[in-house]
Design a protein around this motif. Structure first.
Motif, PDB file in Angstrom:
ATOM      1  N   SER A 161      85.560 -25.141  58.580  1.00  0.00           N
ATOM      2  CA  SER A 161      85.768 -24.315  59.779  1.00  0.00           C
ATOM      3  C   SER A 161      85.426 -25.066  61.059  1.00  0.00           C
ATOM      4  O   SER A 161      85.354 -24.459  62.131  1.00  0.00           O
ATOM      5  CB  SER A 161      84.914 -23.042  59.681  1.00  0.00           C
ATOM      6  N   PRO A 163      88.358 -28.495  65.682  1.00  0.00           N
ATOM      7  CA  PRO A 163      88.350 -27.991  67.061  1.00  0.00           C
ATOM      8  C   PRO A 163      89.422 -26.928  67.280  1.00  0.00           C
ATOM      9  O   PRO A 163      90.579 -27.120  66.872  1.00  0.00           O
ATOM     10  CB  PRO A 163      88.647 -29.246  67.893  1.00  0.00           C
ATOM     11  N   PRO A 164      89.064 -25.787  67.851  1.00  0.00           N
ATOM     12  CA  PRO A 164      90.070 -24.742  68.090  1.00  0.00           C
ATOM     13  C   PRO A 164      91.125 -25.224  69.072  1.00  0.00           C
ATOM     14  O   PRO A 164      90.880 -26.069  69.929  1.00  0.00           O
ATOM     15  CB  PRO A 164      89.236 -23.591  68.678  1.00  0.00           C
ATOM     16  N   GLY A 165      92.314 -24.664  68.930  1.00  0.00           N
ATOM     17  CA  GLY A 165      93.390 -25.009  69.847  1.00  0.00           C
ATOM     18  C   GLY A 165      94.204 -26.214  69.462  1.00  0.00           C
ATOM     19  O   GLY A 165      95.061 -26.647  70.236  1.00  0.00           O
ATOM     20  N   ALA A 193      95.328 -26.470  65.953  1.00  0.00           N
ATOM     21  CA  ALA A 193      95.875 -26.220  64.624  1.00  0.00           C
ATOM     22  C   ALA A 193      97.392 -26.286  64.612  1.00  0.00           C
ATOM     23  O   ALA A 193      97.992 -26.620  63.593  1.00  0.00           O
ATOM     24  CB  ALA A 193      95.411 -24.856  64.110  1.00  0.00           C
ATOM     25  N   ARG A 194      98.018 -25.980  65.738  1.00  0.00           N
ATOM     26  CA  ARG A 194      99.474 -25.908  65.763  1.00  0.00           C
ATOM     27  C   ARG A 194     100.027 -26.937  66.742  1.00  0.00           C
ATOM     28  O   ARG A 194      99.416 -27.267  67.758  1.00  0.00           O
ATOM     29  CB  ARG A 194      99.916 -24.497  66.128  1.00  0.00           C
ATOM     30  N   GLU A 252     100.303 -26.186  70.471  1.00  0.00           N
ATOM     31  CA  GLU A 252      99.016 -26.204  71.157  1.00  0.00           C
ATOM     32  C   GLU A 252      98.632 -27.637  71.519  1.00  0.00           C
ATOM     33  O   GLU A 252      98.077 -27.885  72.594  1.00  0.00           O
ATOM     34  CB  GLU A 252      97.942 -25.582  70.262  1.00  0.00           C
ATOM     35  N   LEU A 285      87.072 -30.965  74.075  1.00  0.00           N
ATOM     36  CA  LEU A 285      86.933 -30.541  72.687  1.00  0.00           C
ATOM     37  C   LEU A 285      85.463 -30.524  72.293  1.00  0.00           C
ATOM     38  O   LEU A 285      84.705 -31.434  72.656  1.00  0.00           O
ATOM     39  CB  LEU A 285      87.691 -31.485  71.758  1.00  0.00           C
ATOM     40  N   GLY A 333      95.973 -16.566  58.501  1.00  0.00           N
ATOM     41  CA  GLY A 333      96.241 -16.899  59.893  1.00  0.00           C
ATOM     42  C   GLY A 333      97.475 -17.736  60.123  1.00  0.00           C
ATOM     43  O   GLY A 333      97.816 -18.026  61.269  1.00  0.00           O
TER      44      GLY A 333
END
Length: 830
Positions: free
Chosen positions: A138, A141-143, A145-146, A149, A334, A500
């Motif tokens: 988990s 770093p968010p943002g 994953a795709r 983004e 990040l 998700g």
């Protein structure tokens, strides 16, 4: 199998990791495929859940002799409650339901689940070996994953700009830092290192160079001159070499005296530093007091490697360090990523942690290697953490202060100490590699560099997610494109669904010659962002089998073809454009012959071979006429059609118009294997042995093989079918010997070991090429196939080839006995 009133089900696999994953099959006797839900304590539905139902399970249908079981497979993914102690599955069909106990928890630690399903796996499988593995999973770093983004982070940075000015300089640190660098050997790196330090480090920070008894006195002379010329430089002179670790300790002792409250940075001499490196390296420690150590990404830093890890890499695209670092710096703010240990080539140490646990263990680690791992693990036990800095890249030239033999000896010795002191360490490193939380960071930086350079050219390729000959061809085609200086943007149905993920997800991999950057569970919007940024040179559609939205992909490709003029090449490995039963096997398990759409309307509803996207339940009747109209429009768009045999082209032309000028017939080259003739079986075996090679399902002739085995039993033939591969149904008979899967380069030897006299390919669909034929026909044994598709087209040109007609078990067995020279005895009297 397990029966619960009218429900039939079985659990094949339970996996616990960051989420629960359950594979199995379930159906209702009267109502067919059923729904599956995950329930937790008290019968509460899991708060987050994803179901892939309707997966093909022909083995279940064969076992039960129930057509409804053909699509009874499922994969259900659900979030696990941190305090939950029991999990159930609820099966639903119509108004009926059944609740099945799945697993219970004996403790609140990760690895305490045990299965309680009456028929299912004996143990729960765990994706991670340690509790910390869940945290790594988990920690991405968010943002990032795709893909869209990732591209959005570059939106305000022109491709020709290295990095935003604020990031290049770096935010100033609150307090001075001490940089400690042992120097022994590595003369070729020294001038470059010093120049980099003086260019990038503010004068208020201390640079402490330890002259570790260098035998080359010109190194000492350089360091003396440097200390005289630069006020921020201090040189510690040691008359004799006492090893890396003692040199570091002496340097840190001086740092403690000169800058007692400052954080410490350890540097090797064989590093190359970009602008703003110190501020980014030490910044997380200043902002977060419980961070013990920070490490940048690098080309040679095991778990912090780029573009791949944990192996060493050359600089990506042969780019200078400033260019590679600029790609990471562009990612901006990040958060740090937790590591199992820091990596000592370039590592910042928190002064607070140094006071709490002391410095490196000189007594245990002697001349070096492993000392930073020991220190980081001690810090963990005192409540600190170790992190990677995801927006910093430092190049590691891997020059080395130790001869290679001494290095290996020291690594082995230190590894033994680490395993003794921290038995969980190796497992946590494996978990980190498996979770790979910095994968999206590496992907983002790799894409940024390729976008900025505008090269190499990129081929966008669509393919299925399965195995087989198409996969072999794809690997060879990607290698060819890499050899021609191209990168490949590979798009497939998602290989590992997760919570998700978007609807109609696809996996996207950017495959450069030197690295692979993966964007899992993205969608066509993410693909559009990548395709819009990268220099596309061609679109190749190898297969759309299994994709959730073939029509959407066709529309996407059409926009590229007509809007940007990107050439389109179609590869015809199967007959999916003719019918979703891509092997053209009908509801009666026979080659359909490509009938009119009117006949297809009768076949489609009862045809279990119709391929829909994995996890998509059967909904309504397939309109084959509309399916072909859609594909004809796509065919008309293509600049080139690649087919691999004349016979497959003829079959395609039964359904489509294909202009000669756009078609190329080129067979595959079996460059994955070398084939040389086998010697004759010796000594002669009284039992005739016929090799059956490959994955044998209905299309590949499993029903027909079963009938041939039955005939051999009826006639009491001294004949054994030797299976090399796998079979979609159990056949229990003296006349079938299962040798298991094979590797192509081992097949000849295994055929010789079993004393095979001939090879037969029982396929009942018109194969477009057949790699297996290439693997066996040059061995010199008689090789036969039915008079259908590409194999007989080539067998007619081989003296050891024989062709069987009609497509019946009797005809096949008769032909085999003839080429082997085995007489058929009279059938037993009843």
């Amino acid at each position: 199998m397990m029966t619960h009133e009218s429900f039939q089900y079985f659990i094949d696999r339970i996996e616990v990791g960051g989420e629960l994953r359950v594979d199995g099959w379930a159906f209702h006797d009267r109502l067919g495929a059923c729904g599956v839900e995950v329930l937790t304590d008290g019968g509460v539905r899991a708060p987050d859940m994803r179901l892939q139902g309707g997966l093909a399970r022909r083995d279940v249908a064969l076992a039960f002799r129930v057509p409804a079981a053909e699509r009874s497979g499922f994969l259900v993914i659900a979030a696990l409650s941190p305090g939950g102690v029991a999990v159930f599955l609820r099966l639903t069909a119509g108004g009926e339901q059944a609740v099945v106990p799945l697993m219970v928890r004996e403790d609140l630690v990760l690895r305490s689940w045990r299965p309680v399903c009456e028929r299912g796996p004996e143990a729960v499988e765990y994706r991670f070996l340690t509790e910390r593995g869940l945290r790594y999973a988990s920690a991405a770093p968010p943002g990032l994953a795709r893909a869209r983004e990732v591209l959005a982070r570059f939106a305000g940075v022109p491709p020709d700009q290295p990095a935003p000015p604020a990031i290049s300089v770096g935010a100033s640190l609150a307090a001075p830092v001490s940089i400690v660098i042992p120097v022994y050997g590595g003369k070729s790196f020294l001038a470059s290192l010093v120049n980099g330090l003086l260019e990038t480090v503010e004068p208020r920070h201390r640079i402490i160079l330890v002259d570790d008894g260098n035998p080359d006195r010109s190194v000492t002379a350089f360091l003396v001159a440097l200390a005289a010329a630069a006020d921020q430089v201090t040189v510690v002179h040691k008359p004799v070499n006492e090893g890396y670790l003692k040199a570091v300790a002496d340097g840190v002792e001086v740092a403690n005296r000169l800058n007692p409250d400052g954080h410490v940075v350890l540097l090797n001499t064989d590093v190359e530093l970009p602008p703003g490196w110190l501020e980014r390296l030490v910044g997380p420690i200043e902002r977060t007091p419980w961070v013990a150590s920070t490490t940048p990404l690098t080309n040679a830093g095991t778990i912090c490697g780029f573009p791949t890890m944990p192996e060493d890499n050359p600089p990506f695209l042969d780019a200078p360090v400033a260019e590679i670092d600029a790609a990471f710096a562009t990612l901006g703010d990040l958060p740090p990523v937790e590591l199992p240990t820091g990596v000592g080539f370039c590592m910042a140490l928190n002064r607070r942690a140094l006071r709490a646990i002391g410095f490196f263990d000189l007594d245990a680690f002697g001349r070096g290697y492993g000392e930073e791992v020991d220190w980081c693990r001690r810090a963990l036990r005192h409540g600190f953490t170790n992190v990677a800095v995801p927006n910093l890249y430092v190049h590691h030239k891997h020059g080395g202060s130790f001869p290679s033999e001494e290095k290996q000896r020291l690594i082995q010795r230190s590894g033994d100490i680490i395993r003794q002191r921290y038995p969980e360490f190796d497992a946590e490193v494996q978990d980190f590699i498996r979770a790979d939380p910095m994968r999206p960071v590496r992907a983002a930086a790799g894409v940024r560099m390729l976008v900025r350079r505008g090269r190499p050219g990129v081929v966008l390729m669509f393919d299925h997610a399965g195995q087989g000959g198409t996969t072999t061809f794809r690997a060879a085609e990607i290698a060819r494109l890499h050899g021609a200086g191209q990168a490949v943007l590979l798009v497939r149905p998602t290989l590992r669904p997760s919570l998700g993920m978007p609807e109609k997800a696809v996996d996207i991999e950017l495959l450069h010659r030197d690295a692979a950057f993966r964007f899992p569970a993205n969608d066509l919007g993410d693909l559009a962002a990548l395709a819009g940024a990268l220099p596309l040179t061609e679109v190749v559609v190898s297969s759309l089998v299994g994709h959730a939205d073939p029509a959407g992909i066709m529309a996407f490709v059409r926009a590229l073809r007509t809007g940007r003029g990107v050439p389109l090449r179609l590869l015809h490995h199967d007959y999916f454009p003719i019918c979703p039963s891509l092997n053209l096997i009908d509801a009666e398990d026979r080659f359909c012959g490509v009938p009119s759409p009117e006949r297809c309307r009768t076949c489609a509803p009862a045809n279990p071979h119709m391929r829909r996207p994995e996890g998509q339940a059967d909904e309504g009747t397939v309109d084959v006429a509309e399916h072909r109209r859609l594909w004809q429009g796509f065919f008309d768009l293509a600049d080139r059609h690649a087919v691999f045999s004349r016979s497959s082209l003829a079959i395609l032309r039964r359904a489509f118009v294909l202009p000669d000028a756009r078609v190329r017939v080129v067979p595959h080259l079996a460059d994955h294997v070398t084939v040389t003739p086998l010697p004759s079986p010796s000594p002669p075996d009284p039992v005739a042995r016929v090799a059956i090679v490959g994955g044998i399902n209905v299309a590949k002739g499993s029903c027909l093989l079963a009938a041939m085995v039955d005939l051999a039993e009826q006639h009491r033939l001294l004949l054994v079918f030797e299976l090399f591969g796998n079979l979609d149904r159990p056949i229990h008979s003296f006349h079938l010997h299962d040798n298991g899967p094979y590797e192509p380069d081992q097949l000849a030897g295994r055929l010789a070991e079993r004393g095979c006299h001939a090879v037969f390919l029982p396929s009942i669909w018109p194969e477009t090429h057949c790699y297996v034929l290439d693997e066996v026909v040059g061995l010199g044994l008689p090789v036969g196939a039915f008079d259908l598709g590409a194999p007989p087209e080539r067998l007619r040109h081989w003296s050891n080839g024989f062709i069987v007609s009609p497509i019946t078990p009797e005809a096949a067995l008769t032909a085999l006995l003839r080429v082997i020279g085995l007489r058929v005895p009279a059938a037993p009297r009843s």
